[in-house]
Write a protein that holds these residues in place. Structure first.
Motif, mmCIF file in Angstrom:
data_model
loop_
_atom_site.group_PDB
_atom_site.id
_atom_site.type_symbol
_atom_site.label_atom_id
_atom_site.label_comp_id
_atom_site.label_asym_id
_atom_site.label_seq_id
_atom_site.Cartn_x
_atom_site.Cartn_y
_atom_site.Cartn_z
ATOM 1 N N LYS A 77 7.959 -35.823 -0.997
ATOM 2 C CA LYS A 77 7.367 -36.294 0.263
ATOM 3 C C LYS A 77 8.013 -35.584 1.454
ATOM 4 N N GLU A 78 9.331 -35.487 1.433
ATOM 5 C CA GLU A 78 10.052 -34.867 2.533
ATOM 6 C C GLU A 78 9.840 -33.355 2.602
ATOM 7 N N ASN A 79 9.489 -32.755 1.488
ATOM 8 C CA ASN A 79 9.339 -31.288 1.440
ATOM 9 C C ASN A 79 7.891 -30.852 1.282
ATOM 10 N N CYS B 196 16.450 -43.212 -15.212
ATOM 11 C CA CYS B 196 15.155 -42.525 -15.202
ATOM 12 C C CYS B 196 14.309 -42.973 -14.008
ATOM 13 N N LYS B 197 14.264 -44.270 -13.762
ATOM 14 C CA LYS B 197 13.501 -44.798 -12.621
ATOM 15 C C LYS B 197 14.059 -44.270 -11.305
ATOM 16 N N ASP B 198 15.377 -44.247 -11.182
ATOM 17 C CA ASP B 198 15.997 -43.740 -9.958
ATOM 18 C C ASP B 198 15.688 -42.259 -9.764
ATOM 19 N N PHE B 199 15.688 -41.490 -10.850
ATOM 20 C CA PHE B 199 15.357 -40.076 -10.756
ATOM 21 C C PHE B 199 13.915 -39.893 -10.286
ATOM 22 N N ILE B 200 12.998 -40.683 -10.820
ATOM 23 C CA ILE B 200 11.590 -40.594 -10.415
ATOM 24 C C ILE B 200 11.455 -40.894 -8.925
ATOM 25 N N GLU B 201 12.147 -41.928 -8.451
ATOM 26 C CA GLU B 201 12.098 -42.274 -7.023
ATOM 27 C C GLU B 201 12.696 -41.166 -6.168
ATOM 28 N N LEU B 202 13.822 -40.603 -6.611
ATOM 29 C CA LEU B 202 14.448 -39.501 -5.884
ATOM 30 C C LEU B 202 13.501 -38.313 -5.817
ATOM 31 N N ASN B 203 12.827 -38.027 -6.911
ATOM 32 C CA ASN B 203 11.900 -36.903 -6.954
ATOM 33 C C ASN B 203 10.713 -37.135 -6.014
ATOM 34 N N LYS B 204 10.169 -38.352 -6.006
ATOM 35 C CA LYS B 204 9.059 -38.675 -5.098
ATOM 36 C C LYS B 204 9.488 -38.520 -3.649
ATOM 37 N N LYS B 205 10.684 -39.008 -3.323
ATOM 38 C CA LYS B 205 11.216 -38.904 -1.968
ATOM 39 C C LYS B 205 11.355 -37.442 -1.582
ATOM 40 N N TRP B 206 11.931 -36.637 -2.489
ATOM 41 C CA TRP B 206 12.135 -35.219 -2.219
ATOM 42 C C TRP B 206 10.797 -34.507 -2.004
ATOM 43 N N LYS C 184 17.199 -28.859 -0.238
ATOM 44 C CA LYS C 184 17.987 -29.807 0.563
ATOM 45 C C LYS C 184 17.369 -31.189 0.438
ATOM 46 N N GLY C 185 18.184 -32.190 0.389
ATOM 47 C CA GLY C 185 17.690 -33.550 0.266
ATOM 48 C C GLY C 185 17.657 -34.045 -1.180
ATOM 49 N N TYR C 186 18.074 -33.225 -2.094
ATOM 50 C CA TYR C 186 18.071 -33.615 -3.504
ATOM 51 C C TYR C 186 19.451 -34.078 -3.935
ATOM 52 N N GLU C 187 20.288 -34.419 -2.931
ATOM 53 C CA GLU C 187 21.603 -34.948 -3.234
ATOM 54 C C GLU C 187 21.445 -36.238 -4.037
#
Length: 65
Positions: free
Chosen positions: A61-63, A49-59, A8-11
């Motif tokens: 951190k949240e998990n 690619c940069k947006d994916f890296i940021e999304l992955n870091k956020k995910w 969850k949160g990987y939308e």
């Protein structure tokens, strides 16, 4: 915790994946035709690619990864 809850949160990944595939294909097609890739396509691919890296870091951190 089920697998669905862990992810969850990987939308937003789907849109990034579409951008990645589209622009990488555009770049490859140009190379395949012996042409230089367009700068705008390269920039869009880098941004995806940069947006994916940021999304992955956020995910992560949240998990707690």
């Amino acid at each position: 915790m089920t697998k669905i809850n862990k992810e969850k949160g990987y939308e937003g990944f789907g849109g990034l994946a579409e951008d990645f595939h589209y622009y990488s294909n555009e770049i490859y097609d140009r190379w395949d035709e012996g042409l230089k890739p367009k700068k705008e396509h390269m920039q869009h691919l880098l941004n995806a690619c940069k947006d994916f890296i940021e999304l992955n870091k956020k995910w992560e951190k949240e998990n707690g990864k």
